[in-house]
Design an enzyme around this catalytic site. Sequence first.
Site, mmCIF file in Angstrom:
data_model
loop_
_atom_site.group_PDB
_atom_site.id
_atom_site.type_symbol
_atom_site.label_atom_id
_atom_site.label_comp_id
_atom_site.label_asym_id
_atom_site.label_seq_id
_atom_site.Cartn_x
_atom_site.Cartn_y
_atom_site.Cartn_z
ATOM 1 N N SER A 1 -20.228 -12.225 23.969
ATOM 2 C CA SER A 1 -19.768 -11.513 22.769
ATOM 3 C C SER A 1 -20.917 -10.655 22.267
ATOM 4 O O SER A 1 -22.088 -10.937 22.573
ATOM 5 C CB SER A 1 -19.379 -12.541 21.702
ATOM 6 O OG SER A 1 -19.219 -11.937 20.443
ATOM 7 N N TYR B 1 -21.669 -19.846 16.577
ATOM 8 C CA TYR B 1 -21.031 -18.974 17.565
ATOM 9 C C TYR B 1 -22.085 -18.107 18.262
ATOM 10 O O TYR B 1 -22.102 -17.991 19.482
ATOM 11 C CB TYR B 1 -19.972 -18.117 16.861
ATOM 12 C CG TYR B 1 -19.126 -17.285 17.800
ATOM 13 C CD1 TYR B 1 -18.279 -17.886 18.725
ATOM 14 C CD2 TYR B 1 -19.167 -15.894 17.761
ATOM 15 C CE1 TYR B 1 -17.497 -17.120 19.590
ATOM 16 C CE2 TYR B 1 -18.389 -15.131 18.610
ATOM 17 C CZ TYR B 1 -17.554 -15.747 19.526
ATOM 18 O OH TYR B 1 -16.788 -14.990 20.381
#
Length: 238
Positions: free
Chosen positions: A142, A155
């Site tokens: 990501s 995350y």
Amino acid sequence: MENITGKRALVTGGARGLGKAIAFALAKEGVHIAITGRNESSLKDTAAELAQLGTEVTYAVFDVSDYSAVQREVERLQENFGGFDILINNAGVSSFSSVLDMKVDDWTSIININLLGTYFVTKAVLPQLIEKNRGDIVMVSSTAGLNGAATTSAYSASKFGVIGFADSLMREVRKNNIRVCTLMPSTIASDMSKDLGLTDGDPEKVLQPEDFAELVIANLKLPRRAMLKSASLWSTNP
Ligand SMILES: NC(=O)c1ccc[n+]([C@@H]2O[C@H](COP(=O)([O-])OP(=O)(O)OC[C@H]3O[C@@H](n4cnc5c(N)ncnc54)[C@H](OP(=O)(O)O)[C@@H]3O)[C@@H](O)[C@H]2O)c1
């Protein structure tokens, strides 16, 4: 260019979101697909849809953060479906909260699924690829794996970790003719981005899973020799 028709791919988190779009894009290229996830009924439904495209399809139910389940199910797939040529490490979760507010169990769970899960599935599939002296591993990281942000500590830590894992693995297995590529998308329309309140999925404003799947396919088709010698890192702009 690489020809992927007739190859066999394992797509984690393949029943919905980005994983489903990747599985469909692969099936349209004539790749045989195994999708995995925790929810059997959505896996069953997606497998039935995929089978209509004429390729061989199967599914397996396991949590990527449970190493013994990963080992058992990958072994079962290998016996019943055949060995894999392509691994798409896509399964992942996200939840945003400050370091102080997020519960330790929630923080740990994000790391266990996104980072350890990627490592576990890769470790289970890798021996087949090494034995064949050929393979492709795609990691879905990501843009949160490139830059942190307030409230994304778990995350971001998991997705930074995936990039480090992939870069090391790439250097380790290129001698085995195995390519390792890491993709780092920004927001894409899916349950995850909707649940986080990042987008309403408007195709005029945000990348769609099918757009991302095209990038995965294009990457798998890139010339092999050059790709073995450097990590392929693709990031889509936020
Ligand atoms: N959407 C975005 O904006 C975006 C941006 C950058 C990166 N990503 C990354 O892209 C990947 C896919 O995200 P998405 O947007 O498609 O999310 P999603 O719609 O929430 O789908 C997540 C997928 O992962 C599977 N999964 C989650 N936890 C699992 C576990 N413990 N074990 C096995 N499977 C598990 C889910 O299957 P089950 O529910 O059946 O378990 C589901 O298929 C993730 O790695 C995510 O971090 C997404």
